[in-house]
Structures are given as structure tokens and as C-alpha cells.
Design a protein around this motif. Structure first.
Motif, PDB file in Angstrom:
ATOM      1  N   LEU A  47     -19.677  37.371  -8.820  1.00  0.00           N
ATOM      2  CA  LEU A  47     -19.864  38.206  -7.753  1.00  0.00           C
ATOM      3  C   LEU A  47     -20.283  39.838  -8.326  1.00  0.00           C
ATOM      4  O   LEU A  47     -21.237  40.472  -7.718  1.00  0.00           O
ATOM      5  CB  LEU A  47     -18.676  38.325  -6.829  1.00  0.00           C
ATOM      6  N   GLU A  48     -19.511  40.175  -9.248  1.00  0.00           N
ATOM      7  CA  GLU A  48     -19.779  41.448  -9.880  1.00  0.00           C
ATOM      8  C   GLU A  48     -21.366  41.374 -10.583  1.00  0.00           C
ATOM      9  O   GLU A  48     -21.827  42.538 -10.585  1.00  0.00           O
ATOM     10  CB  GLU A  48     -18.588  41.709 -11.095  1.00  0.00           C
ATOM     11  N   PHE A  49     -21.435  40.423 -11.110  1.00  0.00           N
ATOM     12  CA  PHE A  49     -22.821  40.144 -11.918  1.00  0.00           C
ATOM     13  C   PHE A  49     -23.856  40.269 -10.639  1.00  0.00           C
ATOM     14  O   PHE A  49     -24.905  41.218 -11.125  1.00  0.00           O
ATOM     15  CB  PHE A  49     -22.913  38.715 -12.322  1.00  0.00           C
ATOM     16  N   ARG A  50     -23.725  39.840  -9.509  1.00  0.00           N
ATOM     17  CA  ARG A  50     -24.631  40.232  -8.486  1.00  0.00           C
ATOM     18  C   ARG A  50     -24.719  41.525  -7.934  1.00  0.00           C
ATOM     19  O   ARG A  50     -25.658  42.012  -7.683  1.00  0.00           O
ATOM     20  CB  ARG A  50     -24.282  39.088  -7.395  1.00  0.00           C
ATOM     21  N   LEU A  51     -23.647  42.120  -7.969  1.00  0.00           N
ATOM     22  CA  LEU A  51     -23.501  43.642  -7.379  1.00  0.00           C
ATOM     23  C   LEU A  51     -24.279  44.487  -8.405  1.00  0.00           C
ATOM     24  O   LEU A  51     -24.734  45.358  -8.118  1.00  0.00           O
ATOM     25  CB  LEU A  51     -22.177  44.012  -7.366  1.00  0.00           C
ATOM     26  N   GLU A  52     -24.195  44.194  -9.686  1.00  0.00           N
ATOM     27  CA  GLU A  52     -24.901  44.936 -10.528  1.00  0.00           C
ATOM     28  C   GLU A  52     -26.385  44.980 -10.486  1.00  0.00           C
ATOM     29  O   GLU A  52     -27.185  45.815 -10.566  1.00  0.00           O
ATOM     30  CB  GLU A  52     -24.336  44.680 -11.979  1.00  0.00           C
TER      31      GLU A  52
ATOM     32  N   LEU B 109     -27.730  44.437  -7.718  1.00  0.00           N
ATOM     33  CA  LEU B 109     -28.251  44.898  -6.452  1.00  0.00           C
ATOM     34  C   LEU B 109     -27.790  46.468  -6.226  1.00  0.00           C
ATOM     35  O   LEU B 109     -27.428  47.006  -4.856  1.00  0.00           O
ATOM     36  CB  LEU B 109     -27.525  44.008  -5.255  1.00  0.00           C
ATOM     37  N   LYS B 110     -27.623  47.124  -7.056  1.00  0.00           N
ATOM     38  CA  LYS B 110     -27.149  48.257  -7.281  1.00  0.00           C
ATOM     39  C   LYS B 110     -28.334  49.391  -6.351  1.00  0.00           C
ATOM     40  O   LYS B 110     -27.755  50.417  -6.117  1.00  0.00           O
ATOM     41  CB  LYS B 110     -26.930  49.137  -8.659  1.00  0.00           C
ATOM     42  N   ASP B 111     -29.462  48.945  -6.041  1.00  0.00           N
ATOM     43  CA  ASP B 111     -30.446  49.668  -5.481  1.00  0.00           C
ATOM     44  C   ASP B 111     -30.480  49.175  -4.162  1.00  0.00           C
ATOM     45  O   ASP B 111     -31.467  49.463  -3.290  1.00  0.00           O
ATOM     46  CB  ASP B 111     -31.668  49.806  -6.059  1.00  0.00           C
ATOM     47  N   GLN B 112     -29.524  47.994  -3.692  1.00  0.00           N
ATOM     48  CA  GLN B 112     -29.821  47.377  -2.330  1.00  0.00           C
ATOM     49  C   GLN B 112     -28.525  47.776  -1.757  1.00  0.00           C
ATOM     50  O   GLN B 112     -27.637  46.729  -1.617  1.00  0.00           O
ATOM     51  CB  GLN B 112     -30.024  46.005  -2.490  1.00  0.00           C
ATOM     52  N   PRO B 113     -28.126  48.704  -0.821  1.00  0.00           N
ATOM     53  CA  PRO B 113     -27.176  48.935  -0.411  1.00  0.00           C
ATOM     54  C   PRO B 113     -26.550  48.100   0.824  1.00  0.00           C
ATOM     55  O   PRO B 113     -25.534  47.743   0.990  1.00  0.00           O
ATOM     56  CB  PRO B 113     -26.913  50.384   0.367  1.00  0.00           C
ATOM     57  N   ARG B 114     -27.537  47.463   1.466  1.00  0.00           N
ATOM     58  CA  ARG B 114     -27.147  46.490   2.498  1.00  0.00           C
ATOM     59  C   ARG B 114     -26.550  45.193   1.955  1.00  0.00           C
ATOM     60  O   ARG B 114     -25.261  44.851   2.351  1.00  0.00           O
ATOM     61  CB  ARG B 114     -28.299  45.927   3.437  1.00  0.00           C
ATOM     62  N   HIS B 115     -27.167  44.736   0.907  1.00  0.00           N
ATOM     63  CA  HIS B 115     -26.707  43.453   0.231  1.00  0.00           C
ATOM     64  C   HIS B 115     -25.283  43.928  -0.409  1.00  0.00           C
ATOM     65  O   HIS B 115     -24.575  43.005  -0.478  1.00  0.00           O
ATOM     66  CB  HIS B 115     -27.795  43.068  -0.705  1.00  0.00           C
ATOM     67  N   ALA B 116     -25.064  45.186  -1.160  1.00  0.00           N
ATOM     68  CA  ALA B 116     -24.043  45.123  -1.772  1.00  0.00           C
ATOM     69  C   ALA B 116     -22.953  45.442  -0.735  1.00  0.00           C
ATOM     70  O   ALA B 116     -21.764  44.947  -1.077  1.00  0.00           O
ATOM     71  CB  ALA B 116     -23.992  46.516  -2.598  1.00  0.00           C
ATOM     72  N   ALA B 117     -23.146  46.115   0.478  1.00  0.00           N
ATOM     73  CA  ALA B 117     -22.184  46.102   1.436  1.00  0.00           C
ATOM     74  C   ALA B 117     -21.756  44.830   1.837  1.00  0.00           C
ATOM     75  O   ALA B 117     -20.415  44.624   2.111  1.00  0.00           O
ATOM     76  CB  ALA B 117     -22.412  46.985   2.458  1.00  0.00           C
ATOM     77  N   VAL B 118     -22.534  43.951   2.055  1.00  0.00           N
ATOM     78  CA  VAL B 118     -22.073  42.401   2.569  1.00  0.00           C
ATOM     79  C   VAL B 118     -21.414  41.884   1.354  1.00  0.00           C
ATOM     80  O   VAL B 118     -20.194  41.053   1.641  1.00  0.00           O
ATOM     81  CB  VAL B 118     -23.580  41.523   2.779  1.00  0.00           C
ATOM     82  N   LEU B 119     -21.800  42.256   0.210  1.00  0.00           N
ATOM     83  CA  LEU B 119     -21.006  41.429  -0.832  1.00  0.00           C
ATOM     84  C   LEU B 119     -19.664  41.787  -1.221  1.00  0.00           C
ATOM     85  O   LEU B 119     -18.651  41.156  -1.219  1.00  0.00           O
ATOM     86  CB  LEU B 119     -21.576  41.503  -2.345  1.00  0.00           C
ATOM     87  N   ARG B 120     -19.432  42.957  -0.783  1.00  0.00           N
ATOM     88  CA  ARG B 120     -17.936  44.009  -0.850  1.00  0.00           C
ATOM     89  C   ARG B 120     -17.324  43.284   0.414  1.00  0.00           C
ATOM     90  O   ARG B 120     -15.881  43.055   0.188  1.00  0.00           O
ATOM     91  CB  ARG B 120     -18.075  45.252  -0.787  1.00  0.00           C
ATOM     92  N   LEU B 121     -17.839  43.272   1.480  1.00  0.00           N
ATOM     93  CA  LEU B 121     -17.107  42.504   2.624  1.00  0.00           C
ATOM     94  C   LEU B 121     -16.646  41.273   2.400  1.00  0.00           C
ATOM     95  O   LEU B 121     -15.446  40.916   2.660  1.00  0.00           O
ATOM     96  CB  LEU B 121     -17.902  42.803   3.846  1.00  0.00           C
ATOM     97  N   LEU B 122     -17.579  40.652   1.961  1.00  0.00           N
ATOM     98  CA  LEU B 122     -17.348  39.103   1.567  1.00  0.00           C
ATOM     99  C   LEU B 122     -16.170  38.901   0.664  1.00  0.00           C
ATOM    100  O   LEU B 122     -15.310  38.117   0.722  1.00  0.00           O
ATOM    101  CB  LEU B 122     -18.635  38.366   1.034  1.00  0.00           C
ATOM    102  N   ALA B 123     -16.046  39.656  -0.589  1.00  0.00           N
ATOM    103  CA  ALA B 123     -15.108  39.677  -1.473  1.00  0.00           C
ATOM    104  C   ALA B 123     -13.846  39.944  -0.815  1.00  0.00           C
ATOM    105  O   ALA B 123     -12.763  39.432  -1.096  1.00  0.00           O
ATOM    106  CB  ALA B 123     -15.658  40.629  -2.567  1.00  0.00           C
ATOM    107  N   GLU B 124     -13.924  40.953   0.148  1.00  0.00           N
ATOM    108  CA  GLU B 124     -12.451  41.270   0.547  1.00  0.00           C
ATOM    109  C   GLU B 124     -11.872  40.186   1.550  1.00  0.00           C
ATOM    110  O   GLU B 124     -10.768  39.951   1.686  1.00  0.00           O
ATOM    111  CB  GLU B 124     -12.673  42.640   1.384  1.00  0.00           C
ATOM    112  N   LYS B 125     -12.911  39.717   2.447  1.00  0.00           N
ATOM    113  CA  LYS B 125     -12.560  38.692   3.372  1.00  0.00           C
ATOM    114  C   LYS B 125     -12.217  37.390   2.685  1.00  0.00           C
ATOM    115  O   LYS B 125     -11.167  36.589   3.249  1.00  0.00           O
ATOM    116  CB  LYS B 125     -13.421  38.532   4.576  1.00  0.00           C
ATOM    117  N   ALA B 126     -13.052  36.973   1.763  1.00  0.00           N
ATOM    118  CA  ALA B 126     -12.559  35.591   0.833  1.00  0.00           C
ATOM    119  C   ALA B 126     -11.439  35.861   0.073  1.00  0.00           C
ATOM    120  O   ALA B 126     -11.189  34.726  -0.314  1.00  0.00           O
ATOM    121  CB  ALA B 126     -13.920  35.235   0.554  1.00  0.00           C
TER     122      ALA B 126
END
Length: 739
Positions: free
Chosen positions: A562-567, A569-586
């Protein structure tokens, strides 16, 4: 389909002879039975350009659209221009109108709009009425908001005039107009409001003021679909109607040369046997008799000169050979080959994807009847404009002479939307063959659908990717091999650029991951198996390849996936926000425990970003899917329950493809026939699904398809996490899995 701009689609439909719409006057006359109703018509032009938006031409001249009917009995009926095939448009679209109208949800009703491309065009497509590409809400958003706001303004003006007060003093809440001591319902002012001009400018609500949008309103179609009063094409009965079934060849591309119908005609109830381009049609007074008559046909001979005779194994062998050679460039950034040559570590992967059937719950069927002024079709119509044009061509009519009564459709997943309008065309050819002497109800059995329909193309991918010494992606080379369902259709000129079909490479060539040295090639072999878009189109295979390979790279780099993907996607705020919400909920940071695994995938399709985390357990050496958590950014959530249902359905659909589904050929003959051999996901296999929607003030995007692509890769990644073994090709063979 969604890669075509509105202007391109207009050009395409013009070339197909798309019908001109009836006049606004004739349409309103047809609604006159409402008696005193306020019918709102707005002049709205195309707004939505799904791709190449910046290069899209200015909007076409405004076109009239009529959507809202307010009757004296105080009901508000929204005319639905899209087919409802279970995706919830008969709830989502009325919600948009009700919000701007300030109606009470209990007074909302729906009716399917007539087939009329000028009034009911899909603004994402151009001057064509149709449903697809997860565009129903997205293309209707502004259109229906303005319709609702205009209706509200006209009701307010009518009430103010009768009460002798300023319009500004009139408030509207839950379908009631008030000013001081005055109050009245919509129905009381409908007739007076209908005499007023439609305002050219309206004020729309701010999202913060929404009272219905974003709430879990009960679906308007739930009751009729539960009590059996919802009408599907299979329910249609017309006076003197004959049911038709067709004997089609076992091999695609074959044509009938001869047959003996004597025994078939002796079957009680069989009325006629006729030859049509697709095969031999047996007509009877009921479905069972027609099927029995078809079984009784003898001495059937086929010309297989142009038939497909290769099997799945032979086709995949050819695909592998093609993948070993350079293809047509679908994407190029930097110099991937040079970067990989200097990579500290490389991985090579291959993925195989079978043909897939759509297999909607309601098999293909429609009723067609010759009328005094043309023909009428009853069906769950997904491409009304194309079906009008094709039917008109077969029957020697003008497109506007073909009336379509749209009904509920029991699923589609893309199957009902094809440029040949195949099953409607087949019904029209049968009607023509019997000189229109009786209405014809064409019925495809489940076996007809599985063995002789259109399929998601078979695909084969290879990826060679590398890492730098510090764990960054050094380069990426991908080869994609698969049929195009755009070549040879009116879409080809606009979807296929320099030999590359955009629907074959979408989700790979346009990945959101920041990979500097990047190359994707495409090979498009010719195979006679008919293919078509399937729920989420190219993303069905590209998302799987990209997300599994990204996961492999993350593990090779010793990084958290997940962290690998976030890195990346550092210029993709929508995608990063989805990943962070996903990480929290999962609860991504928590280890799933012994004998369990957790996998993640993220993908954008149809302008919607969906992240998926799947938990699996290893039970007695077998893999079991325990839980799926999804995070979604689909813009403003019209109805969170409908969105959750679409994602849940997408998860089930995606798991079915990951675990079971495949169409295989032996000598060109499809080996599957029904749900015993083409196995959908069973209820006992459905895991717990959580859906979390990212708050947004942006316009709604697609939701019917984006839940599918991330399922298989998240499952593959979870299996690896649990067992250390990679399963790449679909479907996964979990019954033979050795954990």
C-alpha cells in the motif's frame, strides 16, 4: 466506448443513419393523457466529454428534452431515458429531480422515456439514446437538476400569481408550497404552472443544502420487483403472439445450407419454421413447443467454410507467439528497454484471460409487432437509437416508424448494447420472414446465450518490469494480445487509433502510477468469435495485470504494497485519498494472523477510483474469501445505498470471474452451456463486503462498472500474502490449490 468524444459519436451515428426525433409538439401530445399535467422541457446541449475533453468541440446547438411531469394527483413522474437493468437509475435519476424540486420522496414516480434520440440523447454519446459506460447519472446530472429547478420555479410562479404575493415569499418543502397563511401542493398548481414559460436560467442548490441527495432513500423499483408487477420483456404477451427460438450453428461464422423441418412441424403448437441469417427459426404458440420443435429439426447441414475452428489451446499458443514479438505502440514514456537493461532487479510475468459470457439473469428476448404505421418493439432496450435504425433497415421503414417500449431489463453487463443490435435484428428478420402476420416473441434460452452470444475477448499479457537499487520502478514493458470488438463496427474510426484499440489497453496504457520509463504494446489477432464490451470493458484484464505486477514489485523491493502505491501516486490526490481511507477502514496496519492473507488493489475506471482490500483464510488447505473492504471516490453520492449495492454486485461479479468463469472452445465449439458448466459465484461463496464512500463535492461519476476491476488482483495479492504463491491467470484454480 467511453473513449469516444460526443462529437465523434455524433459523426458515427450520422453515418449509421440515426433517426431524427419526433417533434416536441408530437411528444407532448403523446403525454396529453396526463390531463392538466405540468411537463417540463428544457433546452440543454451536450456537456459531458468523457475523454479528450480539452480537445472536444463546442457544444452542439441546444436540444429540447422533457423529463418531469407533475400531475393533478400530486405525483411527480420522472421520464427515465436510460434502461434500468438493476443498476438503480429509476431511483438515482428521480432523486436528482426531487432534490431541486424540493419534492417529497413519497410522491415520486418513474416511467421509461420513449425512443427519441433528439429528446433523450445520452449527452456523453451525442445524438443517440443509449445506456453504457457507467454514464447514466453522470450525463444526466446537470440536465435533471435544471429540469427539477425549472419545474420548481414554474410552480412557485403559479402559486405566487394565485395568492397575489411575491415569488420570493414562496417556500417549498417536501412537496408543499407556502407563503404566509397560504399553502398548496404541486398538484394544485400543476395546470396553472403548465401555462407559464420555461425559465431559461435557473438557480441550482449548493451541495451543502441537499436534503435528499446523499441520503439512503428507499429504491422506487424495490416494490414492483418484489411483488412481480415490474414488466420485463419475458412478461410480454400480445394478441396472437408467436414465440420464436432459433437453431444456430455450433461454430461461429457458419451458415445453414439445408435442413428438414417435417418432424418439427408435427410438434403440437409449432406454427412455422423459417430460415433467417442467423439460423433456423421455429415459431410456436408457446416457448416449450418452440424449443421442442427446434429439437425435432433433422438433417441440419452447415457451411463452415468461414467458421472459426480453433480451440482455446491453439488460440493461446498463437497469442503467446505474438506476445514475443513487438506490437503496435499503445503508450511510450522514456526508454523502457534501456532502463530495464540497467535495472538492479527485474521480474517477468504472464497472464491469461479467457473469453467470458455476460450471462444476465434474464436471457435475451424481445417482442416485435407490425403496426399500421411501422413496428413496435418491447424490450429492455440499451441502445434505443441503434435498435431503431437496424430494425428500420430490415423492415424497410424509416427509423422514426420503429417505436420502442422500454421495459425493465434483468441484467445486461454490456450484452444488450451492441452496434449490430443482434437479438432485436434477429427478431425483426423473423417478423419479416412471416410477413408480419403475428407478433413475434424471440426467446434465447440460457444455452443459446452461453454457447452463441457475444463474449469478453480472450487476452494474454506479458510484463517485464524492473527496480533500481533503491527500490524504485526502473522500467516497465508490457505486451497485450487480444481481439478488438471495435474493428469492423462504426466505432472503429474513432476508437482505433493507428491500429490500437483504446478499449484493449485502457487501464494499462493510461495508468495513474508514476512510471517514467514505460512502454505498452498491443497485438490484435483476428478470430471469428464474436466479442463485445463486458462489465468494465478493458479494465477487466488490464487492472489485474497492473495491480498484481505492482504488488510483485513492491514485495521484490521489500516495501509495504500500500505504501509502495502511495509513493507512485504522490501526484494523484484522488487516488491517494482513496488508498488512505481504504487503509483506515480495512485496518491495513494490523496483521491478518496465521493462515490468513490480505491483498490490496487500486484502479480508476469510468472516472471513478475504487480501492479494494481482500482478506482470505486458508481452511483445510483451501482458500476462502472472508472479507472485502472497498473505498470509493465517485463524486457526489446520489444514494449511498445504491452505490454500495453496485460495488457489492461488482465484487460478486469480479469474484465469479476470478474463481470460476471461463468460456473455452474445442475445435471452435463452445464447451459451456448453462450455469452447471459456466459457474457464477454461489451465495455460499459471497464474503462480507464493506463499502466506504469518500465525501466529495464534485459531479457524480460512474458506479455500475468500477467495482469489478480491482477484485481479482486484490484476491491474487491476498493469496500470495497468505501462502507465498502467485496466481496470475484467470480463473484461479483454487480447487487444486495446495496451500
Amino acid at each position: 466506448m467511453h473513449l469516444i468524444t460526443p462529437d465523434q459519436y455524433r459523426q458515427m451515428l450520422a453515418g449509421m443513419g440515426a433517426p431524427l426525433a419526433a417533434s416536441r409538439r408530437s411528444f407532448l401530445k403523446g403525454l396529453g393523457a396526463a390531463g392538466g399535467a405540468l411537463v417540463i422541457g428544457l433546452h440543454l446541449g451536450p456537456r459531458l466529454a468523457l475523454a479528450e475533453e480539452a480537445a472536444a468541440p463546442p457544444p452542439a446547438p441546444p436540444m429540447p428534452n422533457a423529463f418531469v411531469r407533475i400531475a393533478p394527483d400530486n405525483t411527480v413522474t420522472v421520464l427515465i431515458k436510460h434502461v434500468d437493468m438493476g443498476q438503480g437509475v429509476t431511483t438515482g435519476l428521480p432523486t436528482i429531480v426531487a432534490e431541486e424540486l424540493d419534492a417529497d420522496w413519497s410522491q415520486m414516480r418513474t416511467a421509461f422515456a420513449p425512443a427519441d434520440a433528439k429528446l433523450y440523447n445520452n449527452l456523453a454519446f451525442g445524438p443517440v439514446q443509449g445506456t453504457g459506460g457507467s454514464t447514466s447519472v453522470a450525463n444526466s446530472w446537470d440536465q435533471l437538476r435544471r429540469a427539477g429547478a425549472a419545474a420548481r420555479a414554474m410552480l412557485v410562479a403559479a402559486a405566487a400569481k394565485e395568492w397575489g404575493v411575491a415569488p420570493e415569499s414562496v417556500t417549498v418543502e417536501k412537496g408543499v408550497l407556502k407563503s404566509g397563511t397560504h399553502s398548496g401542493t404541486f398538484g394544485e398548481f400543476a395546470q396553472a404552472a403548465a401555462q407559464l414559460p420555461v425559465p431559461s436560467e435557473v438557480t441550482l442548490k449548493e451541495p451543502k443544502d441537499f436534503t435528499l441527495i446523499g441520503t439512503k432513500l428507499p429504491r422506487l423499483d424495490s416494490t414492483v420487483k418484489t411483488d412481480g408487477t415490474a414488466t420485463y420483456a419475458l412478461d410480454m404477451r400480445r394478441p396472437g403472439m408467436l414465440t420464436a427460438v432459433v437453431r444456430r450453428p455450433d461454430r461461429f461464422g457458419a451458415t445453414v445450407t439445408s435442413f428438414d423441418a417435417a418432424a418439427a412441424k408435427k410438434v403440437p403448437g409449432v406454427v412455422d419454421v423459417v430460415t433467417v441469417p442467423s439460423g433456423i427459426a421455429v415459431l410456436a404458440t408457446n416457448t416449450w413447443a418452440a424449443i421442442q420443435g427446434r429439437e425435432a429439426l433433422t438433417s441440419v447441414e452447415w457451411d463452415e467454410t468461414k467458421a472459426e475452428t480453433r480451440g482455446t489451446a491453439e488460440l493461446f499458443d498463437e497469442y503467446r507467439k505474438l506476445a514475443a514479438t513487438p506490437g503496435l505502440p499503445a503508450a511510450r514514456r522514456g526508454d523502457a528497454a534501456k532502463a530495464l537493461a540497467g535495472a538492479a532487479k527485474t521480474i517477468e510475468t504472464e497472464f491469461a484471460f479467457p473469453y467470458l459470457a455476460h450471462a444476465p439473469m434474464e436471457p435475451l428476448n424481445c417482442v416485435i409487432e407490425k403496426t399500421a404505421d411501422g413496428a413496435t418493439i418491447w424490450t429492455g432496450s440499451q441502445f434505443q437509437t441503434i435498435e431503431q435504425a437496424v430494425t428500420a433497415g430490415i423492415l424497410g421503414l424509416k427509423p422514426e416508424q420503429v417505436k420502442i417500449e422500454s421495459l425493465y431489463a434483468g441484467g445486461s453487463f454490456g450484452r444488450r448494447a451492441n452496434t449490430a443490435a443482434d437479438y432485436v435484428a434477429e427478431a425483426a428478420t423473423i417478423l419479416k420472414a412471416i410477413d408480419g402476420r403475428a407478433p413475434v416473441h424471440l426467446v434465447w434460452t440460457r444455452e443459446d446465450d452461453i454457447k452463441g452470444g457475444y463474449y469478453r475477448p480472450m487476452f494474454y499479457h506479458t510484463v517485464r518490469a524492473g527496480l533500481t537499487a533503491d527500490g524504485k520502478i526502473a522500467g516497465w514493458q508490457q505486451q497485450i494480445v487480444g481481439q478488438s470488438f471495435m474493428v469492423g463496427t462504426p466505432f472503429e474510426a474513432f476508437a482505433v487509433k493507428e491500429g490500437v484499440d483504446g478499449t484493449s489497453v485502457e487501464g494499462a496504457s493510461d495508468t495513474n502510477y508514476a512510471i517514467a520509463e514505460f512502454a505498452v504494446d498491443l497485438h490484435t489477432p483476428k478470430v471469428a468469435v464474436p466479442t463485445l464490451w463486458w462489465r468494465s470493458v478493458g479494465h477487466t484484464h488490464t487492472a489485474h495485470v497492473v495491480e498484481v505486477t505492482i504488488d510483485e514489485l513492491a514485495h521484490a523491493a521489500g516495501r509495504d504494497p500500500l505504501e509502495f502505491r502511495l509513493e507512485l501516486l504522490k501526484d494523484q490526490p484522488r487516488h491517494a485519498a482513496v488508498l488512505r481511507l481504504l487503509a483506515e477502514k480495512a485496518k491495513w496496519g494490523e496483521k491478518p494472523g496465521a493462515g490468513k492473507g490480505r491483498g490490496v488493489a487500486l484502479h480508476e475506471s469510468f472516472d471513478t477510483v475504487v480501492g479494494s482490500v481482500i482478506d482470505v483464510s486458508v481452511v483445510d488447505g483451501r482458500i476462502k474469501v472472508e472479507r472485502v473492504v472497498c473505498a470509493v471516490d465517485c463524486g457526489i453520492a446520489i444514494n449511498p445505498d445504491v452505490i454500495a449495492a453496485q460495488i457489492e454486485g461488482g465484487v460478486g461479479f469480479g469474484l465469479g470471474a476470478a474463481l470460476h468463469d471461463e468460456i473455452t472452445l474445442d475445435g471452435g465449439v463452445v464447451e459451456q452451456a448453462n450455469f452447471d458448466t459456466y459457474v457464477p459465484l454461489r451465495m455460499s461463496e459471497m464474503p462480507e463486503v464493506e463499502v466506504h464512500i469518500l465525501p466529495s463535492a464534485n459531479a457524480p461519476t460512474g458506479i455500475g462498472e468500477p467495482g469489478v476491476p480491482g477484485v481479482a488482483p486484490a484476491l491474487s495479492n491476498a493469496i500470495f500474502d497468505a501462502t507465498g504463491q502467485r496466481l496470475r491467470s484467470l480463473p484461479f484454480r483454487l480447487e487444486d490449490f495446495k496451500a
